[in-house]
Design a protein around this motif. Structure first.
Motif, PDB file in Angstrom:
ATOM      1  N   ARG A  99       0.819  -1.217   0.000  1.00  0.00           N
ATOM      2  CA  ARG A  99       0.000   0.000   0.000  1.00  0.00           C
ATOM      3  C   ARG A  99       0.852   1.266   0.000  1.00  0.00           C
ATOM      4  NH1 ARG A  99      -3.013  -3.162   3.946  1.00  0.00           N
ATOM      5  NH2 ARG A  99      -4.988  -3.885   3.051  1.00  0.00           N
ATOM      6  N   LEU A 100       2.146   1.108   0.135  1.00  0.00           N
ATOM      7  CA  LEU A 100       3.025   2.283   0.125  1.00  0.00           C
ATOM      8  C   LEU A 100       3.356   2.674  -1.303  1.00  0.00           C
ATOM      9  CD1 LEU A 100       5.539   1.509   3.023  1.00  0.00           C
ATOM     10  CD2 LEU A 100       3.255   2.508   3.123  1.00  0.00           C
ATOM     11  N   PRO A 101       3.775   3.919  -1.518  1.00  0.00           N
ATOM     12  CA  PRO A 101       4.172   4.339  -2.868  1.00  0.00           C
ATOM     13  C   PRO A 101       5.291   3.458  -3.414  1.00  0.00           C
ATOM     14  CG  PRO A 101       3.966   6.236  -1.410  1.00  0.00           C
ATOM     15  CD  PRO A 101       3.825   5.039  -0.547  1.00  0.00           C
ATOM     16  N   GLU A 102       5.177   3.054  -4.673  1.00  0.00           N
ATOM     17  CA  GLU A 102       6.156   2.146  -5.274  1.00  0.00           C
ATOM     18  C   GLU A 102       7.562   2.731  -5.263  1.00  0.00           C
ATOM     19  OE1 GLU A 102       5.981  -1.042  -6.429  1.00  0.00           O
ATOM     20  OE2 GLU A 102       4.058  -1.014  -5.399  1.00  0.00           O
ATOM     21  N   ALA A 103       7.665   4.042  -5.494  1.00  0.00           N
ATOM     22  CA  ALA A 103       8.990   4.661  -5.509  1.00  0.00           C
ATOM     23  C   ALA A 103       9.651   4.567  -4.137  1.00  0.00           C
ATOM     24  CB  ALA A 103       8.888   6.119  -5.945  1.00  0.00           C
ATOM     25  N   MET A 104       8.861   4.742  -3.080  1.00  0.00           N
ATOM     26  CA  MET A 104       9.408   4.653  -1.733  1.00  0.00           C
ATOM     27  C   MET A 104       9.856   3.229  -1.429  1.00  0.00           C
ATOM     28  SD  MET A 104      10.110   6.438   0.925  1.00  0.00           S
ATOM     29  CE  MET A 104      10.418   6.330   2.682  1.00  0.00           C
ATOM     30  N   VAL A 105       9.021   2.255  -1.774  1.00  0.00           N
ATOM     31  CA  VAL A 105       9.377   0.859  -1.533  1.00  0.00           C
ATOM     32  C   VAL A 105      10.630   0.488  -2.321  1.00  0.00           C
ATOM     33  CG1 VAL A 105       8.612  -1.530  -1.774  1.00  0.00           C
ATOM     34  CG2 VAL A 105       7.011   0.208  -1.001  1.00  0.00           C
ATOM     35  N   ALA A 106      10.731   0.985  -3.566  1.00  0.00           N
ATOM     36  CA  ALA A 106      11.909   0.691  -4.385  1.00  0.00           C
ATOM     37  C   ALA A 106      13.173   1.229  -3.737  1.00  0.00           C
ATOM     38  CB  ALA A 106      11.730   1.286  -5.779  1.00  0.00           C
ATOM     39  N   ARG A 107      13.085   2.416  -3.157  1.00  0.00           N
ATOM     40  CA  ARG A 107      14.260   2.974  -2.481  1.00  0.00           C
ATOM     41  C   ARG A 107      14.635   2.133  -1.259  1.00  0.00           C
ATOM     42  NH1 ARG A 107      11.415   7.924  -3.780  1.00  0.00           N
ATOM     43  NH2 ARG A 107      12.581   9.117  -5.339  1.00  0.00           N
ATOM     44  N   VAL A 108      13.633   1.755  -0.475  1.00  0.00           N
ATOM     45  CA  VAL A 108      13.910   0.954   0.721  1.00  0.00           C
ATOM     46  C   VAL A 108      14.551  -0.377   0.331  1.00  0.00           C
ATOM     47  CG1 VAL A 108      12.859  -0.272   2.662  1.00  0.00           C
ATOM     48  CG2 VAL A 108      12.084   2.030   2.079  1.00  0.00           C
ATOM     49  N   LEU A 109      13.948  -1.066  -0.626  1.00  0.00           N
ATOM     50  CA  LEU A 109      14.488  -2.361  -1.046  1.00  0.00           C
ATOM     51  C   LEU A 109      15.850  -2.202  -1.715  1.00  0.00           C
ATOM     52  CD1 LEU A 109      11.258  -4.097  -2.429  1.00  0.00           C
ATOM     53  CD2 LEU A 109      12.340  -4.359  -0.187  1.00  0.00           C
ATOM     54  N   GLY A 110      16.044  -1.088  -2.398  1.00  0.00           N
ATOM     55  CA  GLY A 110      17.344  -0.842  -3.011  1.00  0.00           C
ATOM     56  C   GLY A 110      18.448  -0.682  -1.982  1.00  0.00           C
ATOM     57  N   VAL A 111      18.169   0.076  -0.919  1.00  0.00           N
ATOM     58  CA  VAL A 111      19.161   0.244   0.147  1.00  0.00           C
ATOM     59  C   VAL A 111      19.460  -1.102   0.801  1.00  0.00           C
ATOM     60  CG1 VAL A 111      19.596   1.302   2.389  1.00  0.00           C
ATOM     61  CG2 VAL A 111      18.550   2.646   0.560  1.00  0.00           C
ATOM     62  N   LEU A 112      18.413  -1.881   1.070  1.00  0.00           N
ATOM     63  CA  LEU A 112      18.625  -3.200   1.665  1.00  0.00           C
ATOM     64  C   LEU A 112      19.413  -4.104   0.717  1.00  0.00           C
ATOM     65  CD1 LEU A 112      15.114  -3.810   3.290  1.00  0.00           C
ATOM     66  CD2 LEU A 112      17.269  -3.384   4.474  1.00  0.00           C
ATOM     67  N   GLY A 113      19.181  -3.965  -0.588  1.00  0.00           N
ATOM     68  CA  GLY A 113      19.942  -4.753  -1.557  1.00  0.00           C
ATOM     69  C   GLY A 113      21.421  -4.424  -1.528  1.00  0.00           C
ATOM     70  N   LEU A 114      21.759  -3.147  -1.395  1.00  0.00           N
ATOM     71  CA  LEU A 114      23.176  -2.761  -1.345  1.00  0.00           C
ATOM     72  C   LEU A 114      23.839  -3.281  -0.076  1.00  0.00           C
ATOM     73  CD1 LEU A 114      23.024   0.915  -2.682  1.00  0.00           C
ATOM     74  CD2 LEU A 114      23.870  -1.116  -3.873  1.00  0.00           C
ATOM     75  N   VAL A 115      23.122  -3.215   1.048  1.00  0.00           N
ATOM     76  CA  VAL A 115      23.678  -3.757   2.290  1.00  0.00           C
ATOM     77  C   VAL A 115      23.899  -5.264   2.154  1.00  0.00           C
ATOM     78  CG1 VAL A 115      23.243  -4.140   4.739  1.00  0.00           C
ATOM     79  CG2 VAL A 115      22.664  -1.938   3.709  1.00  0.00           C
ATOM     80  N   THR A 116      22.916  -5.961   1.575  1.00  0.00           N
ATOM     81  CA  THR A 116      23.043  -7.403   1.386  1.00  0.00           C
ATOM     82  C   THR A 116      24.199  -7.734   0.451  1.00  0.00           C
ATOM     83  OG1 THR A 116      20.634  -7.554   1.616  1.00  0.00           O
ATOM     84  CG2 THR A 116      21.776  -9.509   0.800  1.00  0.00           C
ATOM     85  N   PHE A 117      24.380  -6.929  -0.573  1.00  0.00           N
ATOM     86  CA  PHE A 117      25.498  -7.136  -1.500  1.00  0.00           C
ATOM     87  C   PHE A 117      26.824  -7.082  -0.752  1.00  0.00           C
ATOM     88  CE2 PHE A 117      28.809  -5.390  -4.245  1.00  0.00           C
ATOM     89  CZ  PHE A 117      28.795  -6.288  -5.308  1.00  0.00           C
ATOM     90  N   GLY A 118      26.975  -6.094   0.127  1.00  0.00           N
ATOM     91  CA  GLY A 118      28.217  -5.982   0.883  1.00  0.00           C
ATOM     92  C   GLY A 118      28.461  -7.178   1.781  1.00  0.00           C
ATOM     93  N   LEU A 119      27.416  -7.668   2.440  1.00  0.00           N
ATOM     94  CA  LEU A 119      27.588  -8.808   3.335  1.00  0.00           C
ATOM     95  C   LEU A 119      27.802 -10.108   2.562  1.00  0.00           C
ATOM     96  CD1 LEU A 119      24.976  -7.846   6.047  1.00  0.00           C
ATOM     97  CD2 LEU A 119      27.431  -8.052   6.363  1.00  0.00           C
ATOM     98  N   LEU A 120      27.135 -10.256   1.416  1.00  0.00           N
ATOM     99  CA  LEU A 120      27.378 -11.441   0.593  1.00  0.00           C
ATOM    100  C   LEU A 120      28.809 -11.453   0.063  1.00  0.00           C
ATOM    101  CD1 LEU A 120      24.059 -11.868  -1.428  1.00  0.00           C
ATOM    102  CD2 LEU A 120      25.121 -13.561   0.071  1.00  0.00           C
TER     103      LEU A 120
END
Length: 649
Positions: free
Chosen positions: A116-137
């Protein structure tokens, strides 16, 4: 080939998280819907790949595949199945893989429950989490792969550390990691809001339930770790101010400040920049804890690794996360409005003081934790900072905080007056004074420290009762309101437990032969003798102690001294008779001449209130996060701000 499949899945996940971290962020900033749409499927793919890899490692443990070096180091065929599975996260490599699995799991939860949240906001949140996950992987694949082969394979593994062969290992690390990793969601929402230039009440409302749930997991993880140490190590301590314990406690302190600051940002639009800084600090301290545990700078029963390469990698990752976040904050913060104004005496002011005290307390713990490491690194000698420092510095900071816990919910938003607050709280103040003066006498001897602690606990509890009565007169309380009150009640119970056990506990170390007795705290232990028992992978000397009080039998306790087949180090298993107002505790020491044994017995008044208080705090957090009225407001807020988010993007 199965372990190689697990490694290959992690390599694919690394590529997927790079896509998750880059394209949705660019799409949200450049208004490219097709790139934004990649966020959810990329998040799901990363989660499934890491989950597959984790299951592969779990199967390697279950099937005793000792051609995998990590399995050979931490398991063997005699290990019970429960501990064989939990041994997956019993060492550095597997626990880090669990860390990554939970990080991708949190990201997937955001993708599923934020539709229910704006898609652009969710994309930013998931993008930040993706970068953090990339670093840990990248950290896992470059320095800490759990799938390294051991050729030729050994016939038998080394087994799991005997200290970890306990049900605590099954639950404590997953709960703690869920809290640690959950702080990344609060961090991601804060960075997403900075990128969008939308540090408003809507952002705080979206972030608040995720932050609260992460705080609940962290609370449960710390509490379970404390209880595990209490019964496992054999000397009755519940908190040691160990640097690795502090590493989990510091994010908890900042996260506690964060959930209160988010409330102000959501309801009044204030503290926006401060709230973002707290979100950055909470996740940064989680990464710092990872560094302390895995770098080899600490020697602790909690520490995993001694490879300095790993520490350097985590330090680089920490520097990138903190540095880039603060640079973004510095660029965006001057453009953020100040929010609603408030008077010197108001609920906002009291919550701000609450935040400052929590952050100062965290700073005191941080100083005591890192200063000895810094002195050692500079070659200036060895320095030990222990409980005397932490108790002397931390406790005085907490005292005014406990006063504010009762007064804060009474004060009005924007502007409050001292007269109405005093009129509403004077019964609580009177109850607190009477409790402080009289209750310690019931425990035996009056102590000023106990009197102050009990007075503050009753002050909080009485204020909760007064607020509850008033609330029912004016309307039906909401789940979030109940959550706040239950959490504060848990804090009061925690204070009672800490004060009582630290002041009135009794301990005796004695030499006992069969038939002899020892009395502690009005309870008498009669030593009946020791006999050998065989466990699944150990031999134990099991003692028998008949516990009585005032001549009435209560129960028989059976402490053990275990010798594991794969370890020369004997392990102590204490026996505890737990009760609402006390624990009595017995552990075996070393055998002496004849049939005598060294025995340690304890009387621990109200010690279970410490963990009961933590459970109440966690329950309060869950109620607050699950409030139905709050979910409706999220839905309405998302609909109202979707257009603005798209325009900003």
């Amino acid at each position: 080939m199965i372990p190689e499949l697990g490694h290959f899945a992690l390599m694919l996940a690394l590529l997927v998280t790079l896509v998750q971290g880059v394209l949705p962020l660019l799409g949200a900033q450049r208004n490219q819907p097709q790139w934004v749409a990649l966020a959810r499927p990329a998040t799901a793919a990363a989660f499934l790949l890491v989950l597959f890899s984790f299951l592969v490692l779990t199967w390697s443990f279950y099937s005793n595949d000792f051609s995998v070096e990590y399995v050979a180091q931490h398991s063997n065929t005699q290990l019970p199945t429960l501990y064989r599975i939990s041994a997956v996260w019993g060492g550095h490599e597997g626990s880090l893989l669990l860390w990554v699995l939970m990080l991708t799991g949190w990201a997937q939860a955001v993708a599923l429950f934020s539709r229910r949240l704006p898609e652009a906001m969710v994309a930013r949140v998931l993008g930040v989490l993706g970068l953090v996950t990339f670093g840990l992987l990248a950290f896992v694949l470059l320095t800490s792969s759990p799938f390294e082969r051991l050729l030729p394979a050994v016939e038998e593994g080394r087994s799991l550390n005997p200290l970890l062969q306990d049900p605590g290992l099954v639950f404590h690390p997953p709960l703690l990691y869920m809290g640690y990793v959950g702080m990344s969601v609060a961090f991601a929402f804060a960075i997403a809001a900075l990128l969008a230039g939308q540090l408003d009440a809507a952002w705080a409302r979206w972030s608040r339930p995720w932050t609260t749930v992460a705080w609940v997991f962290l609370t449960l993880g710390i509490a379970l770790g404390s209880w595990w140490a209490y019964y496992e190590l054999g000397w009755g301590g519940w908190w040691f101010w160990d640097p690795v314990e502090n590493a989990s406690f510091m994010p908890w302190l900042v996260a506690t400040a964060l959930i209160h600051s988010l409330a102000v940002t959501e309801k009044r639009g204030s503290f926006k920049n401060w709230t973002v800084l707290l979100a950055i600090a909470a996740f940064s301290l989680s990464l710092l804890g990872t560094f302390l545990v895995r770098s080899g700078v600490l020697t602790s029963v909690h520490a995993f690794a001694t490879d300095p390469r790993r520490g350097i990698f985590i330090l680089i990752l920490l520097a990138i996360v903190v540095g880039s976040s603060l640079l973004l904050f510095a660029a965006r913060a001057p453009k953020v409005s100040l929010g609603g104004r408030f008077a010197l005496l108001s609920r906002e002011t009291l919550l701000l003081v609450n935040n400052v005290l929590l952050v100062v307390a965290c700073g005191a713990v941080l100083l005591g934790t890192l200063y000895p490491l810094l002195i050692d690194a500079l070659g200036m000698g060895k320095l030990s900072v222990g409980p005397p420092y932490f108790n002397a510095v931390f406790v005085p900071i907490m005292l005014p905080l406990l006063v504010l816990v009762a007064a804060g919910p009474i004060a009005r938003w924007k502007h409050a007056e001292i007269g109405p607050i005093l009129r509403r709280l004077w019964p609580a103040a009177l109850a607190a004074v009477l409790a402080g003066a009289g209750l310690p006498l019931l425990a035996g001897e009056w102590h000023a420290y106990v009197a102050l602690a009990l007075a503050l606990a009753v002050w909080i509890a009485a204020a909760i009762v007064l607020q509850t009565v008033e609330r029912f007169k004016t309307g039906k309380p909401t789940a979030s309101w109940w959550g706040m009150q239950i959490a504060h009640c848990g804090l009061a119970a925690f204070v009672v437990g800490v004060a009582m056990v630290s002041t009135y506990e009794e301990e005796r170390d004695v030499r006992m032969s069969p038939g002899e007795t020892v009395t502690v705290g009005g309870h008498t232990f009669k030593f009946l003798g020791v006999h050998d028992v065989r466990g699944p992978n150990y031999v134990a000397a099991r003692g028998s102690f008949e516990l009585t009080k005032d001549g009435k039998p209560l129960r028989t306790l059976y402490p053990e001294k275990r010798n594991y087949d794969t370890s020369a180090m004997p392990m102590t298993e204490a026996a505890i008779d737990a009760g609402l107002t006390r624990d009595v505790y017995v552990s075996l020491g070393e055998p002496l001449e004849g049939e005598a044994w060294a025995v340690r017995v304890y009387f621990k008044p109200f010690v279970d209130w410490i963990w009961g208080g933590c459970l109440l705090m966690s329950l309060g957090g869950l109620l607050a996060a699950a409030d139905r009225r709050y979910r409706i407001r999220v839905k309405q807020s998302a609909a109202a701000t979707a257009a603005a988010a798209g325009a900003t993007a």
